[in-house]
Design a protein around this motif. Structure first.
Motif, PDB file in Angstrom:
ATOM      1  N   ALA A 112       0.862  -1.184   0.000  1.00 44.32           N
ATOM      2  CA  ALA A 112       0.000   0.000   0.000  1.00 44.32           C
ATOM      3  C   ALA A 112       0.892   1.225   0.000  1.00 44.32           C
ATOM      4  O   ALA A 112       2.062   1.147   0.362  1.00 44.32           O
ATOM      5  CB  ALA A 112      -0.870   0.006   1.252  1.00 44.32           C
ATOM      6  N   VAL A 113       0.326   2.339  -0.407  1.00 45.07           N
ATOM      7  CA  VAL A 113       1.003   3.622  -0.220  1.00 45.07           C
ATOM      8  C   VAL A 113       0.098   4.470   0.663  1.00 45.07           C
ATOM      9  O   VAL A 113      -1.066   4.105   0.897  1.00 45.07           O
ATOM     10  CB  VAL A 113       1.275   4.317  -1.577  1.00 45.07           C
ATOM     11  N   ARG A 114       0.617   5.571   1.146  1.00 47.05           N
ATOM     12  CA  ARG A 114      -0.206   6.415   2.032  1.00 47.05           C
ATOM     13  C   ARG A 114      -1.497   6.796   1.307  1.00 47.05           C
ATOM     14  O   ARG A 114      -1.462   7.226   0.159  1.00 47.05           O
ATOM     15  CB  ARG A 114       0.580   7.655   2.442  1.00 47.05           C
ATOM     16  N   GLY A 115      -2.617   6.568   1.987  1.00 50.64           N
ATOM     17  CA  GLY A 115      -3.904   6.931   1.386  1.00 50.64           C
ATOM     18  C   GLY A 115      -4.708   5.747   0.897  1.00 50.64           C
ATOM     19  O   GLY A 115      -5.904   5.876   0.640  1.00 50.64           O
ATOM     20  N   ILE A 116      -4.084   4.570   0.757  1.00 51.58           N
ATOM     21  CA  ILE A 116      -4.851   3.365   0.390  1.00 51.58           C
ATOM     22  C   ILE A 116      -4.497   2.238   1.366  1.00 51.58           C
ATOM     23  O   ILE A 116      -3.472   2.285   2.045  1.00 51.58           O
ATOM     24  CB  ILE A 116      -4.613   2.892  -1.068  1.00 51.58           C
ATOM     25  N   ILE A 117      -5.353   1.207   1.413  1.00 47.74           N
ATOM     26  CA  ILE A 117      -5.135   0.098   2.355  1.00 47.74           C
ATOM     27  C   ILE A 117      -4.183  -0.927   1.735  1.00 47.74           C
ATOM     28  O   ILE A 117      -3.254  -1.393   2.358  1.00 47.74           O
ATOM     29  CB  ILE A 117      -6.471  -0.580   2.705  1.00 47.74           C
ATOM     30  N   ASP A 118      -4.457  -1.276   0.490  1.00 44.44           N
ATOM     31  CA  ASP A 118      -3.647  -2.270  -0.222  1.00 44.44           C
ATOM     32  C   ASP A 118      -4.043  -2.128  -1.687  1.00 44.44           C
ATOM     33  O   ASP A 118      -5.216  -1.886  -1.984  1.00 44.44           O
ATOM     34  CB  ASP A 118      -3.982  -3.683   0.299  1.00 44.44           C
ATOM     35  N   PHE A 119      -3.083  -2.295  -2.600  1.00 42.02           N
ATOM     36  CA  PHE A 119      -3.457  -2.254  -4.022  1.00 42.02           C
ATOM     37  C   PHE A 119      -4.515  -3.313  -4.328  1.00 42.02           C
ATOM     38  O   PHE A 119      -5.377  -3.114  -5.182  1.00 42.02           O
ATOM     39  CB  PHE A 119      -2.222  -2.455  -4.908  1.00 42.02           C
ATOM     40  N   ALA A 120      -4.456  -4.435  -3.592  1.00 41.98           N
ATOM     41  CA  ALA A 120      -5.422  -5.514  -3.818  1.00 41.98           C
ATOM     42  C   ALA A 120      -6.846  -5.084  -3.489  1.00 41.98           C
ATOM     43  O   ALA A 120      -7.806  -5.635  -4.028  1.00 41.98           O
ATOM     44  CB  ALA A 120      -5.045  -6.734  -2.979  1.00 41.98           C
ATOM     45  N   ASP A 121      -6.990  -4.109  -2.591  1.00 36.40           N
ATOM     46  CA  ASP A 121      -8.321  -3.675  -2.147  1.00 36.40           C
ATOM     47  C   ASP A 121      -8.715  -2.327  -2.752  1.00 36.40           C
ATOM     48  O   ASP A 121      -9.683  -1.714  -2.293  1.00 36.40           O
ATOM     49  CB  ASP A 121      -8.340  -3.546  -0.610  1.00 36.40           C
ATOM     50  N   THR A 122      -7.966  -1.854  -3.725  1.00 38.88           N
ATOM     51  CA  THR A 122      -8.224  -0.537  -4.307  1.00 38.88           C
ATOM     52  C   THR A 122      -8.968  -0.697  -5.625  1.00 38.88           C
ATOM     53  O   THR A 122      -8.588  -1.526  -6.451  1.00 38.88           O
ATOM     54  CB  THR A 122      -6.883   0.198  -4.546  1.00 38.88           C
ATOM     55  N   ASP A 123     -10.035   0.092  -5.787  1.00 35.33           N
ATOM     56  CA  ASP A 123     -10.822   0.024  -7.019  1.00 35.33           C
ATOM     57  C   ASP A 123     -10.117   0.853  -8.093  1.00 35.33           C
ATOM     58  O   ASP A 123     -10.454   2.012  -8.342  1.00 35.33           O
ATOM     59  CB  ASP A 123     -12.237   0.552  -6.738  1.00 35.33           C
ATOM     60  N   ILE A 124      -9.122   0.221  -8.715  1.00 35.51           N
ATOM     61  CA  ILE A 124      -8.278   0.952  -9.667  1.00 35.51           C
ATOM     62  C   ILE A 124      -9.089   1.398 -10.885  1.00 35.51           C
ATOM     63  O   ILE A 124      -8.840   2.461 -11.454  1.00 35.51           O
ATOM     64  CB  ILE A 124      -7.057   0.087 -10.053  1.00 35.51           C
ATOM     65  N   ALA A 125     -10.101   0.592 -11.235  1.00 34.19           N
ATOM     66  CA  ALA A 125     -10.928   0.931 -12.410  1.00 34.19           C
ATOM     67  C   ALA A 125     -11.639   2.271 -12.239  1.00 34.19           C
ATOM     68  O   ALA A 125     -11.958   2.938 -13.229  1.00 34.19           O
ATOM     69  CB  ALA A 125     -11.949  -0.173 -12.653  1.00 34.19           C
ATOM     70  N   SER A 126     -11.870   2.677 -10.986  1.00 32.43           N
ATOM     71  CA  SER A 126     -12.607   3.926 -10.769  1.00 32.43           C
ATOM     72  C   SER A 126     -11.686   5.155 -10.762  1.00 32.43           C
ATOM     73  O   SER A 126     -12.159   6.283 -10.651  1.00 32.43           O
ATOM     74  CB  SER A 126     -13.369   3.855  -9.437  1.00 32.43           C
ATOM     75  N   LEU A 127     -10.379   4.939 -10.866  1.00 30.91           N
ATOM     76  CA  LEU A 127      -9.432   6.057 -10.787  1.00 30.91           C
ATOM     77  C   LEU A 127      -9.237   6.692 -12.156  1.00 30.91           C
ATOM     78  O   LEU A 127      -9.316   6.018 -13.187  1.00 30.91           O
ATOM     79  CB  LEU A 127      -8.074   5.569 -10.275  1.00 30.91           C
ATOM     80  N   SER A 128      -8.942   7.986 -12.159  1.00 29.98           N
ATOM     81  CA  SER A 128      -8.581   8.654 -13.408  1.00 29.98           C
ATOM     82  C   SER A 128      -7.147   8.249 -13.760  1.00 29.98           C
ATOM     83  O   SER A 128      -6.399   7.747 -12.893  1.00 29.98           O
ATOM     84  CB  SER A 128      -8.661  10.169 -13.243  1.00 29.98           C
ATOM     85  N   LYS A 129      -6.768   8.507 -14.987  1.00 28.15           N
ATOM     86  CA  LYS A 129      -5.409   8.159 -15.404  1.00 28.15           C
ATOM     87  C   LYS A 129      -4.374   8.869 -14.525  1.00 28.15           C
ATOM     88  O   LYS A 129      -3.393   8.269 -14.091  1.00 28.15           O
ATOM     89  CB  LYS A 129      -5.213   8.515 -16.877  1.00 28.15           C
ATOM     90  N   ASN A 130      -4.610  10.159 -14.268  1.00 30.79           N
ATOM     91  CA  ASN A 130      -3.668  10.889 -13.403  1.00 30.79           C
ATOM     92  C   ASN A 130      -3.559  10.242 -12.039  1.00 30.79           C
ATOM     93  O   ASN A 130      -2.476  10.150 -11.469  1.00 30.79           O
ATOM     94  CB  ASN A 130      -4.118  12.350 -13.224  1.00 30.79           C
ATOM     95  N   GLU A 131      -4.689   9.795 -11.514  1.00 28.21           N
ATOM     96  CA  GLU A 131      -4.684   9.194 -10.173  1.00 28.21           C
ATOM     97  C   GLU A 131      -3.922   7.869 -10.156  1.00 28.21           C
ATOM     98  O   GLU A 131      -3.147   7.613  -9.255  1.00 28.21           O
ATOM     99  CB  GLU A 131      -6.123   8.970  -9.685  1.00 28.21           C
ATOM    100  N   TYR A 132      -4.148   7.040 -11.157  1.00 29.21           N
ATOM    101  CA  TYR A 132      -3.453   5.743 -11.092  1.00 29.21           C
ATOM    102  C   TYR A 132      -1.978   5.862 -11.445  1.00 29.21           C
ATOM    103  O   TYR A 132      -1.153   5.093 -10.944  1.00 29.21           O
ATOM    104  CB  TYR A 132      -4.191   4.618 -11.825  1.00 29.21           C
ATOM    105  N   ILE A 133      -1.631   6.852 -12.251  1.00 32.57           N
ATOM    106  CA  ILE A 133      -0.197   7.080 -12.499  1.00 32.57           C
ATOM    107  C   ILE A 133       0.460   7.603 -11.220  1.00 32.57           C
ATOM    108  O   ILE A 133       1.552   7.183 -10.837  1.00 32.57           O
ATOM    109  CB  ILE A 133       0.022   8.038 -13.689  1.00 32.57           C
ATOM    110  N   ARG A 134      -0.228   8.487 -10.520  1.00 31.85           N
ATOM    111  CA  ARG A 134       0.318   9.023  -9.257  1.00 31.85           C
ATOM    112  C   ARG A 134       0.499   7.908  -8.212  1.00 31.85           C
ATOM    113  O   ARG A 134       1.498   7.875  -7.517  1.00 31.85           O
ATOM    114  CB  ARG A 134      -0.614  10.117  -8.725  1.00 31.85           C
TER     115      ARG A 134
END
Ligand SMILES: [Zn+2]
Ligand SMILES: [Zn+2]
Length: 274
Positions: A112-134
């Protein structure tokens, strides 16, 4: 061979009643011909603090591992490990934990990075391109910070978020699907300069991505940059996955040019022939 990365039913990401005991993992390791196994249950330090994962029963694990060391003496080397997630989010507490038990091996992970619990539990599909690149950039920054912190023996499964990006069809920003050298050069150089082992994690072979973490191209890049220090782990969360993919990974590593793999006892590293 050794499997340097396995999880028991104590790991907080395994639902109660699922998973395997230390003893079951050891029996499975013997059945598939391994010489050694490291039990490395998850300690995602901030996720536990925030209540996303249950507390880890360190004492229970330690007790079971001591019993297994005794029961399997002469048949299997049983190592007491821990998979320490996000150490840099709580560095003092992480260091204190490592002082609390005589660990054989410490895996350093960024799930995980600060702000999320785990990449496994993150709804990546709902993120904008800028957000998922960040998020990806944060992942790289936090891995570098983990290496800088340095109180680990092995850097685990680099490219971990890639599994979840690919599952959401995200492949287009500089080609994480096939390469990724441009992202990982500073991390790989830091692994080498710090004398930390780079993990070849075979769990991806059992999943849709169909490759180790990191993949062959990044392992070749590590070798080209002078890296020779490899730890191999199945990341099994059940006894039936212990040792899985290790023969396949060994063949790939030998083709790249690697000749040895690392094992650990009391946090001292030794090398054995692949
Ligand atoms: Zn992990
Ligand atoms: Zn793991």
């Amino acid at each position: 061979m050794f499997d340097n990365h396995t999880h028991t039913q104590y790991s907080g990401d395994i639902p109660p009643g699922k998973g395997s005991s230390v003893r079951e993992l050891c029996l499975s390791a013997i059945a598939c011909g391994l010489q050694g196994i490291a039990i490395t249950d998850h300690f995602d330090i901030d996720g536990i603090r925030d209540g996303f994962f249950p507390p880890l029963d360190h004492e229970g694990i330690y007790r079971d591992i001591l019993a297994a060391k005794e029961e399997f003496a002469g048949k299997l080397t049983v190592c007491h490990g821990i998979e320490l997630g996000q150490a840099t989010h709580m560095p003092t507490e992480a260091a204190e934990q490592l002082e609390s038990y005589p660990y054989d091996i410490v895996l350093g992970s960024v799930h995980a990075v600060r702000g999320i619990i785990d990449f496994a539990d993150t709804d990546i599909a709902s993120l904008s391109k800028n957000e998922y690149i960040r998020l990806w950039e944060q992942y790289l920054e936090e891995m570098l910070a983990t290496l800088e912190w340095g109180n680990i023996d092995v850097l685990t499964h680099i490219t971990y978020p890639k599994r979840y990006y690919l599952a959401n069809g995200i492949t287009e920003f500089p080609n994480i699907k096939d390469r990724g050298r441009e992202y990982f050069e500073p991390i790989i150089k830091s692994v080498i300069s710090k004398g930390i082992s780079l993990e070849c994690n075979t769990s991806g072979l059992r999943q849709a991505m169909g490759e180790c973490l990191p993949n062959r191209d990044l392992l070749s890049f590590y070798y080209e940059l002078g890296g020779r220090d490899i730890s191999i782990g199945s990341d099994a969360h059940h006894d039936y996955d212990v040792g899985k993919g290790i023969n396949e990974a060994t063949e790939m590593l030998k083709e790249i040019g690697f000749t040895h793999y690392a094992t650990f006892a009391s946090r001292k590293k030794s090398f054995s022939k692949l």
